[in-house]
Write an enzyme that holds these catalytic residues in place. Structure first.
Site, PDB file in Angstrom:
ATOM      1  N   ASP A 142     -41.733   1.489 -29.341  1.00  0.00           N
ATOM      2  CA  ASP A 142     -41.768   0.357 -30.265  1.00  0.00           C
ATOM      3  C   ASP A 142     -40.610   0.472 -31.247  1.00  0.00           C
ATOM      4  O   ASP A 142     -40.480   1.472 -31.950  1.00  0.00           O
ATOM      5  CB  ASP A 142     -43.100   0.337 -31.026  1.00  0.00           C
ATOM      6  CG  ASP A 142     -43.213  -0.864 -31.942  1.00  0.00           C
ATOM      7  OD1 ASP A 142     -43.697  -1.912 -31.485  1.00  0.00           O
ATOM      8  OD2 ASP A 142     -42.807  -0.761 -33.119  1.00  0.00           O
TER       9      ASP A 142
ATOM     10  N   TYR B 238     -35.478  -1.627 -38.444  1.00  0.00           N
ATOM     11  CA  TYR B 238     -35.597  -0.166 -38.515  1.00  0.00           C
ATOM     12  C   TYR B 238     -34.226   0.508 -38.453  1.00  0.00           C
ATOM     13  O   TYR B 238     -34.089   1.668 -38.831  1.00  0.00           O
ATOM     14  CB  TYR B 238     -36.458   0.385 -37.380  1.00  0.00           C
ATOM     15  CG  TYR B 238     -37.878  -0.112 -37.332  1.00  0.00           C
ATOM     16  CD1 TYR B 238     -38.455  -0.836 -38.378  1.00  0.00           C
ATOM     17  CD2 TYR B 238     -38.671   0.146 -36.212  1.00  0.00           C
ATOM     18  CE1 TYR B 238     -39.755  -1.300 -38.307  1.00  0.00           C
ATOM     19  CE2 TYR B 238     -39.980  -0.303 -36.133  1.00  0.00           C
ATOM     20  CZ  TYR B 238     -40.509  -1.035 -37.180  1.00  0.00           C
ATOM     21  OH  TYR B 238     -41.801  -1.489 -37.093  1.00  0.00           O
TER      22      TYR B 238
ATOM     23  N   LYS C 181     -38.324  -6.529 -32.420  1.00  0.00           N
ATOM     24  CA  LYS C 181     -38.832  -7.591 -33.295  1.00  0.00           C
ATOM     25  C   LYS C 181     -37.692  -8.382 -33.931  1.00  0.00           C
ATOM     26  O   LYS C 181     -36.638  -7.825 -34.243  1.00  0.00           O
ATOM     27  CB  LYS C 181     -39.716  -6.979 -34.386  1.00  0.00           C
ATOM     28  CG  LYS C 181     -40.807  -6.054 -33.840  1.00  0.00           C
ATOM     29  CD  LYS C 181     -41.543  -5.322 -34.951  1.00  0.00           C
ATOM     30  CE  LYS C 181     -42.486  -4.288 -34.379  1.00  0.00           C
ATOM     31  NZ  LYS C 181     -41.787  -3.033 -33.997  1.00  0.00           N
TER      32      LYS C 181
ATOM     33  N   HIS D  30     -41.527 -10.644 -36.507  1.00  0.00           N
ATOM     34  CA  HIS D  30     -41.952  -9.520 -37.336  1.00  0.00           C
ATOM     35  C   HIS D  30     -42.844  -9.927 -38.507  1.00  0.00           C
ATOM     36  O   HIS D  30     -43.796  -9.227 -38.844  1.00  0.00           O
ATOM     37  CB  HIS D  30     -40.710  -8.780 -37.855  1.00  0.00           C
ATOM     38  CG  HIS D  30     -40.926  -7.337 -38.122  1.00  0.00           C
ATOM     39  ND1 HIS D  30     -39.917  -6.399 -38.021  1.00  0.00           N
ATOM     40  CD2 HIS D  30     -42.021  -6.641 -38.489  1.00  0.00           C
ATOM     41  CE1 HIS D  30     -40.388  -5.205 -38.312  1.00  0.00           C
ATOM     42  NE2 HIS D  30     -41.662  -5.327 -38.610  1.00  0.00           N
TER      43      HIS D  30
END
Length: 341
Positions: free
Chosen positions: A53, A58, A88, A121
């Site tokens: 994931d 990130y 996402k 997201h």
């Protein structure tokens, strides 16, 4: 003998979705050394993980992509398609005309032609662009007025173009999900939300499952290592109930909690960059919890979110991650709960 839990669930498209994945959110690199995600993903694949994931925000899609490429190069996997990848669409990319371009950027970083699951997201957007947290001169976030339904329609086109196999949502509430369902040509197949023993999110989970959406639990262990933890907040490793079950089963508290989620028919994505913990998190299929043990763990629920911060801004209905508070002081303007059922 342990009650058997399938290693995969099947999404409406027919794609097999592994019920345990490796989470890669390292709090914007605040935890773990540079390259830690790269090494973690490689190790996870070596010991049997087939689900990773990720997310644009990130900042580690490149490490994930490089790690999967490395495992293809050394023969551990024969095809990148063996690894189920979730990524996402971030809040600054909600403009429908920019969705495809930004998806292509994620695919390039991940070094794949498509991903198995692409999530919206959050149900709100920030100012368009590549500044992930755009702020005005006073340090307040700059929001956009893009409707998530319009963003979703652009995501549907990604499925048509075979850039993503499945599309889903994250951090939506019931009302937002119902509105999206009414307006979607391709229905969201998955909801990713915060779930752990102190925040069961029971009503929202049951709602999603009742309409055919799978549910993925992020922070399934409560993220005890979070950098924003407040004094006095509970910790799963201190819970007598979990200590008792752990001892009876000969399993760690981590394994007991992950098994609890799996027996709720959830997908889990515990994050770690530590090999021993990555391995421990994956070893949850050799035992099961009784109904009585399940009830004891249910009793720990306190409706206590670790990732939600109540805010109110111009009628937007959402919540935001406490993590971001440390990086974005604009949160004082936001005041509603994205998990309201």
């Amino acid at each position: 003998m342990a009650a058997e839990i399938p290693r995969y669930i099947t999404l409406p498209s027919g794609t097999k979705y592994p019920v345990i994945g490796l989470g890669t959110f390292t709090i914007f690199n605040a935890t773990g050394d540079p390259g830690a995600v790269f090494e973690a993903v490689k190790y996870a694949i070596d010991i049997g993980y087939r689900h990773v994931d990720a997310a644009r925000v990130y900042g580690n899609e490149g490490e994930v992509g490089d790690a999967i490429q490395a495992k293809l190069d050394d023969g551990t996997i024969k095809s990148k398609k063996e690894i189920f990848i979730t990524t996402k669409l971030w809040d600054t990319h909600h403009n429908p005309k920019d969705v495809k371009e930004n998806t292509m950027k994620s695919l390039k970083l991940l070094r794949v032609d498509s991903v198995q699951l692409f999530l919206l997201h959050w149900p709100f957007g920030f100012k368009d662009g590549d500044d992930m947290f755009p702020k005005d001169k006073d340090g307040n976030v700059i929001f956009s007025d893009h409707d998530y339904v319009d963003t979703w329609k652009a995501m549907e086109e990604l499925v048509d173009a075979k850039l993503v196999e499945n599309i889903g949502i994250s951090n939506f509430n019931k009302a937002q999900t119902e509105r999206l369902m009414k307006n979607a040509r391709i229905k969201p197949c998955n909801m990713q939300i915060e779930i752990h023993p102190y925040f069961s999110n029971k009503k929202l989970v049951e709602f999603c499952q009742s309409i055919g959406m799978s549910v993925t639990a992020y922070a399934p262990l409560g993220n005890a290592g979070r950098t924003w933890k407040n004094a006095g907040e509970p910790h799963i490793f201190d819970e007598p109930v979990l200590q008792e079950i752990s001892k009876a089963k000969g399993k760690s508290i981590t394994q007991v909690v992950l098994r609890f989620h799996l027996q709720r028919n959830l997908v889990v994505i515990p994050k770690s960059v530590t090999p021993s913990r990555i391995k421990e998190n994956f070893d949850v299929f050799s035992f099961s919890l009784t109904d009585n043990e399940m009830q004891k763990i249910w009793s720990l629920n306190k409706n206590l979110r670790f990732y939600g911060e109540p805010i109110n801004y111009r009628g937007h209905d959402a919540c935001f991650c406490k993590t971001i508070i440390e990086y974005a002081p604009f949160l004082k303007y936001w005041k509603t709960d994205a998990y309201n059922f």
